[in-house]
Design an enzyme around this catalytic site. Structure first.
Site, short mmCIF file in Angstrom:
data_model
loop_
_atom_site.label_atom_id
_atom_site.label_comp_id
_atom_site.label_asym_id
_atom_site.label_seq_id
_atom_site.Cartn_x
_atom_site.Cartn_y
_atom_site.Cartn_z
N LYS A 202 8.38 170.62 69.67
CA LYS A 202 7.84 171.96 70.18
C LYS A 202 8.38 172.62 71.12
O LYS A 202 9.11 173.77 71.31
CB LYS A 202 6.22 172.34 70.03
N CYS A 256 5.66 182.43 74.47
CA CYS A 256 6.27 181.20 73.99
C CYS A 256 7.56 180.65 74.82
O CYS A 256 7.38 179.73 75.60
CB CYS A 256 6.65 181.16 72.59
N1 SAJ Z 1 15.68 187.35 72.73
C1 SAJ Z 1 16.79 187.73 73.47
N2 SAJ Z 1 18.20 187.47 72.86
C2 SAJ Z 1 18.09 186.64 71.52
C3 SAJ Z 1 16.77 186.56 70.73
C4 SAJ Z 1 15.67 186.59 71.60
O1 SAJ Z 1 16.85 188.15 74.62
O2 SAJ Z 1 19.22 186.48 71.12
C5 SAJ Z 1 14.63 187.55 73.61
C6 SAJ Z 1 13.62 188.48 72.90
O3 SAJ Z 1 13.75 189.58 72.99
C7 SAJ Z 1 12.28 188.13 73.44
C8 SAJ Z 1 12.49 186.47 73.73
O4 SAJ Z 1 13.48 186.26 73.75
O5 SAJ Z 1 11.90 188.70 74.40
C9 SAJ Z 1 11.64 185.64 72.60
O6 SAJ Z 1 11.94 186.06 71.28
P1 SAJ Z 1 12.02 185.39 70.14
O7 SAJ Z 1 12.52 186.13 68.97
O8 SAJ Z 1 13.32 184.37 70.46
O9 SAJ Z 1 10.90 184.25 69.83
P2 SAJ Z 1 9.40 184.36 69.79
O10 SAJ Z 1 8.89 184.30 71.27
O11 SAJ Z 1 8.79 185.71 69.13
O12 SAJ Z 1 9.03 182.95 68.88
C10 SAJ Z 1 9.57 181.93 69.45
C11 SAJ Z 1 10.10 181.27 68.39
N3 SAJ Z 1 11.07 179.98 68.61
C12 SAJ Z 1 12.31 179.68 68.32
O13 SAJ Z 1 12.98 180.43 67.68
C13 SAJ Z 1 12.77 178.48 68.89
C14 SAJ Z 1 9.01 180.80 67.23
O14 SAJ Z 1 9.95 179.92 66.17
C15 SAJ Z 1 8.04 180.11 67.83
O15 SAJ Z 1 6.95 179.43 66.89
C16 SAJ Z 1 7.21 180.69 68.92
O16 SAJ Z 1 8.24 181.00 69.71
C17 SAJ Z 1 6.25 180.19 69.56
O17 SAJ Z 1 5.07 180.33 68.89
O18 SAJ Z 1 6.38 179.22 70.17
#
Ligand code: SAJ
Length: 401
Positions: A202, A256
């Site tokens: 995780k 996360c």
């Molecule tokens: N972000 C970027 N660029 C990207 C993708 C995301 O800047 O290309 C930023 C987003 O704007 C945000 C942050 O990253 O601020 C996180 O967003 P996210 O959509 O990547 O992830 P979370 O935090 O909503 O959910 C993550 C997920 N983890 C992964 O994709 C590896 C999800 O599957 C997990 O279950 C979740 O964390 C968790 O609960 O741990």
């Protein structure tokens, strides 16, 4: 039919409890927040998650889903509580420990105890040590496993059902028992392992994403320096069959990705270089955005001899949600308010009002703002043309072709 006790009714606990209740199980959701309990028992929800409200309502009406501040005896206990970090970035597993201690007196032979909360390595073993030291008669008689949730907020109901799951018991029997439980409502593949590997898995998933986003964020700063459009650059580089660069933004938020890498760093301070560097790059991206805004602000004053009106577009931690936790956009907006004399407005289509931020509509922002700062790529912002002549700072790819 099992009775499930779900400890924690937040962003993951509530959708999980609801999905299981929808399969006909008797589910009691437990939360320390009385207001949350009361809202759920009314068939309502306390945050935005597409499709969830209807399902909660159905399960509450059918009587499969109930909420309470106190647990009851059940057959399966799911621990789905937050694991924040402390001031020094050390993981805080006190919620997991409190939830474990709360259900401890209720455990009986044959029960299944599962931790889903993101946890530092060895937390499951620590919790089973607590259980067996207080209730030695349960040793070898209950099943204990770690099974991290992996859902993306905003797509929780689909991902809860269809994502693969990693399931690590403290022994083989625990892994088997947990797999058979999840097989009743998860359609993704269930992967067996041990508790430590599942815990690390995780943390690694989220750290890997953090590192990849850091690469994109670093690129965006290099590109700004060199007069290159980073969005175009990434699109072109991604045409290579083995390159997949993520998107830059105004930083990394949520509870996360901005948090979990610290759990690895805290336990392995000497070995974590890249992971720590990525955290710094992503955190510093917000500061870089603030500096860019300040430059524009000062230039506007020099050029126009008056203070500009600034509109910050989006304060959620990512597109199309109302979640402001660890949001870099929210941080940037508050710093702009604190550091300038400008009239600062916020456009956040997912929030009606906020105590600290003056929220206005996109149309009002277009009428009033001199400087528009695109912080979050909400769907309401896409393909919108603003009145020409405004200064637009794009930190999330709204203006990309
Ligand atoms: N972000 C970027 N660029 C990207 C993708 C995301 O800047 O290309 C930023 C987003 O704007 C945000 C942050 O990253 O601020 C996180 O967003 P996210 O959509 O990547 O992830 P979370 O935090 O909503 O959910 C993550 C997920 N983890 C992964 O994709 C590896 C999800 O599957 C997990 O279950 C979740 O964390 C968790 O609960 O741990």
């Amino acid at each position: 039919m099992y009775k499930i006790i779900c400890m924690g009714l937040g962003y993951i606990g509530l959708p999980t409890a609801t999905l299981i209740a929808g399969r006909g199980f008797d589910v009691l959701g437990v939360d320390i927040n009385e207001k949350v309990v009361e809202v759920i028992n009314r068939g309502e929800i306390h945050f935005i998650e597409p499709g969830l409200k209807e399902l909660v309502q159905q399960s509450v009406v059918k009587g499969n889903l109930r909420a309470s501040t106190k647990p009851e005896a059940g057959d399966v206990y799911l621990i789905v509580v937050p694991t924040p970090f402390k001031e020094n970035h050390e993981p805080d597993i006190s919620y997991v420990e409190n939830a474990t201690r709360t259900v401890l007196p209720l455990l009986k032979k044959g029960d299944l105890f599962i931790i889903e909360s993101t946890s530092p390595v060895m937390t499951t073993e620590k919790m089973s040590d607590i259980i067996f030291s207080e209730r030695p008669e349960l040793k070898g008689n209950i099943f204990v496993a770690y099974c991290p949730e992996r859902v993306l907020p905003g797509n929780a109901l689909y991902e809860l059902e269809y994502n693969d799951r990693v399931i690590g018991g403290i022994d083989e029997n625990s892994t088997s028992k947990a797999c058979s439980f999840y097989s009743q409502f998860v359609k993704g593949t269930l992967h067996r392992t041990n508790a430590r590997t599942a815990e690390m898995c995780k943390l690694v998933e989220n750290s890997s994403r953090d590192v990849q986003i850091a690469f994109a964020n670093e690129l965006s700063i290099i590109c700004a320096q060199n007069g290159i459009n980073v969005w175009e650059l990434i699109e072109l580089a991604n045409r290579h069959p083995r390159v997949h660069i993520l998107q830059p933004g105004c930083g990394v938020g949520g509870h996360c990705i901005a948090v979990d890498p610290w759990f690895i760093i805290a336990q392995n301070p000497q070995q974590t270089h890249l992971i720590k560097q990525a955290r710094d790059v992503n955190d510093n991206k917000a500061e870089w955005c603030i500096n860019q805004i300040m430059e524009s602000y000062n230039k506007f004053i020099a050029d126009h001899n008056r203070v500009p009106t600034i509109a910050c577009m989006g304060i959620a931690f990512k597109p199309d949600i109302d979640d402001l936790r660890e949001s870099p956009a929210k941080y940037i907006a508050s710093e702009v308010i604190a550091r300038t004399k400008a009239k600062v407005f916020i456009v956040e289509p997912n929030i009606k009002e906020h105590n600290n931020f003056p929220i206005i509509s996109l149309k009002q922002a277009d009428e009033q703002a001199d400087i528009v700062v695109w912080l979050v790529r909400h769907k309401e912002f896409l393909n919108k043309r603003l009145t020409s002549g405004k200064i637009e700072l794009d930190f999330c790819g709204i203006l990309k072709k």
